[in-house]
Design a protein around this motif. Structure first.
Motif, PDB file in Angstrom:
ATOM      1  N   ARG B   3      -1.399  -6.753  -1.211  1.00 22.96           N
ATOM      2  CA  ARG B   3      -1.248  -5.416  -0.634  1.00 22.96           C
ATOM      3  C   ARG B   3      -1.520  -5.419   0.869  1.00 22.96           C
ATOM      4  N   VAL B   6       1.450  -6.932   2.721  1.00 14.25           N
ATOM      5  CA  VAL B   6       2.585  -6.009   2.854  1.00 14.25           C
ATOM      6  C   VAL B   6       2.247  -4.918   3.871  1.00 14.25           C
ATOM      7  N   ARG B  10       4.231  -4.197   7.367  1.00 14.37           N
ATOM      8  CA  ARG B  10       5.061  -3.029   7.068  1.00 14.37           C
ATOM      9  C   ARG B  10       6.075  -2.773   8.190  1.00 14.37           C
ATOM     10  N   LEU B  13       8.721  -5.544   8.365  1.00 13.55           N
ATOM     11  CA  LEU B  13       9.730  -5.433   7.312  1.00 13.55           C
ATOM     12  C   LEU B  13      10.665  -4.261   7.569  1.00 13.55           C
TER      13      LEU B  13
END
Lengths: 194, 196
Positions: B3, B6, B10, B13
């Motif tokens: 988590r 990611v 963020r 991405l």
């Protein structure tokens, strides 16, 4: 190119006028100055073929030395950012050491005190090396027509491409890099420089 | 741990999904603003007469002194400009120029404006002195290229842009196969201009 004697080279313009030939061009490159193309054509097939590969390597990875001196440097930084992306021409790696660079972008006015430093940095660069004089001040002094500023860096180092403008836009610098690449492509690898 | 990874990536991405903002410069160009100050253009009236009357106010207003104007009296039978005088020689040192636009402000007849052209880099400093032939707006009745054709120095004039003799972004590559091929883009209109 297939042209090895000077007579054939000189015959090209006549053929061109008759409309029978395309302009003699290195692959993917528009021919630059005529005398440079002449010199390349005199070298023979083997030398020109190897020379093209070497020239391709040279003009595809120009590493500039960091030499931002004034406001033109802001435009130089902008040119290396994502919006204009100097990396598309292989020239994004600004090196702090002159030993690792082969292009010097003089961006900004050069004072009399900076002149020897400029020359020393230039001398420390390894040999196939080129200089872009960016902006009015570096090219000829610009608005600083006085005793403190060198009226053009070509009094100190040999300049390959001049960019007018105060400051030039990033597009102007990209245009100069493209023109320098054309010049490198048309210069014989072991030949003379102006 | 996944988590956090990611979460940390963020923005990366998200940006991977967006369109790149790079402008592929020589192929595409970002639009030039209408009041952009690039290379100068000398204008004509609709009947072909030059707007410049050789008053040298531009040269006086220039903060760097990069404009040279030499004026002469108009021939009443064949006037070059509507005024008493016209500019025989009009030269701008594009390298010294700082593109401030004071010349355009000083001009009483709006003869000189600064145009949209950006790509002015050149290999030789002599070639960056723009003469009147380079700067003057093209006009179908008289074109500076016409002289070159008469002397056998160049090919017939390529398409002329309404923005001026030197305003085309890419030079006519290979269209002027004279004695000396032009360097593309450096002198927009090919072999017709006076050699410096």
């Amino acid at each position: 190119m297939g042209l090895s004697t000077r007579d054939e080279v000189l015959a090209v313009p006549r053929l061109l006028r008759a409309g029978g030939l395309q302009a003699p061009a290195l692959p993917g490159v528009i021919p630059a100055e005529r005398d440079l193309a002449d010199a390349a054509a005199q070298e023979g097939i083997f030398a020109t073929t190897v020379g093209k590969v070497i020239a391709w390597g040279r003009y595809s990875s120009l590493w500039p030395a960091t030499f931002g001196l004034a406001c033109c440097a802001i435009e130089m930084m902008a040119a290396s950012n994502a919006r204009f992306d100097l990396a598309r021409f292989g020239a994004e790696v600004f090196r702090a050491s002159p030993r690792q660079s082969d292009l010097m972008i003089v961006a900004g006015r050069v004072s009399q005190k900076m002149g020897p430093v400029l020359r020393q940095i230039y001398d420390q660069m390894p040999d196939p090396k080129w200089v872009i004089s960016m902006g009015a001040c570096a090219s000829c002094g610009g608005i600083f027509n006085n005793y403190a500023i060198i009226q053009g860096v070509d009094k100190v180092v040999p300049v390959d491409v001049y960019i007018p403008g105060c400051p030039p836009r990033p597009e102007g610098l990209l245009d100069a890099v493209i023109k320098l690449q054309k010049k490198i492509a048309a210069t014989p690898v072991n030949g003379i420089r102006e | 741990m996944f988590r956090e990874m990611v979460g940390g990536l963020r923005i990366t991405l998200r940006e991977m999904m967006t369109k790149p903002i790079t402008i592929q410069y020589p192929e595409e160009q970002r639009p030039v603003p209408p009041r952009h100050r690039g290379r100068h253009i000398l204008h004509r009236y609709d009947n072909g007469l030059e707007k410049c009357i050789g008053c040298e106010l531009c040269a006086g207003a220039c903060p760097v002194g990069c404009i040279y104007v030499q004026a002469a009296e108009n021939d009443p039978q064949h006037p070059v400009s509507p005024g008493e005088r016209y500019a025989v020689r009009y030269e701008i040192n594009l390298m010294r120029c700082i593109y401030c636009g004071y010349c355009a402000e000083a001009c009483p007849t709006e003869a000189i404006t600064l145009g949209p052209r950006l790509d002015l880099a050149d290999y030789k400093r002599e070639r960056l002195v723009a003469t009147k032939d380079d700067l003057l707006e093209a006009w179908p009745g008289f074109h500076p290229m016409a002289q070159g054709v008469a002397e056998g120095r160049g090919a017939p004039a390529p398409q002329t842009s309404p923005l001026g003799a030197g305003s085309s972004h890419q030079g006519p590559a290979g269209s002027a196969p004279g004695l000396r091929p032009p360097i593309p883009g450096s002198r927009g209109s090919g072999g017709g201009a006076a050699p410096i």
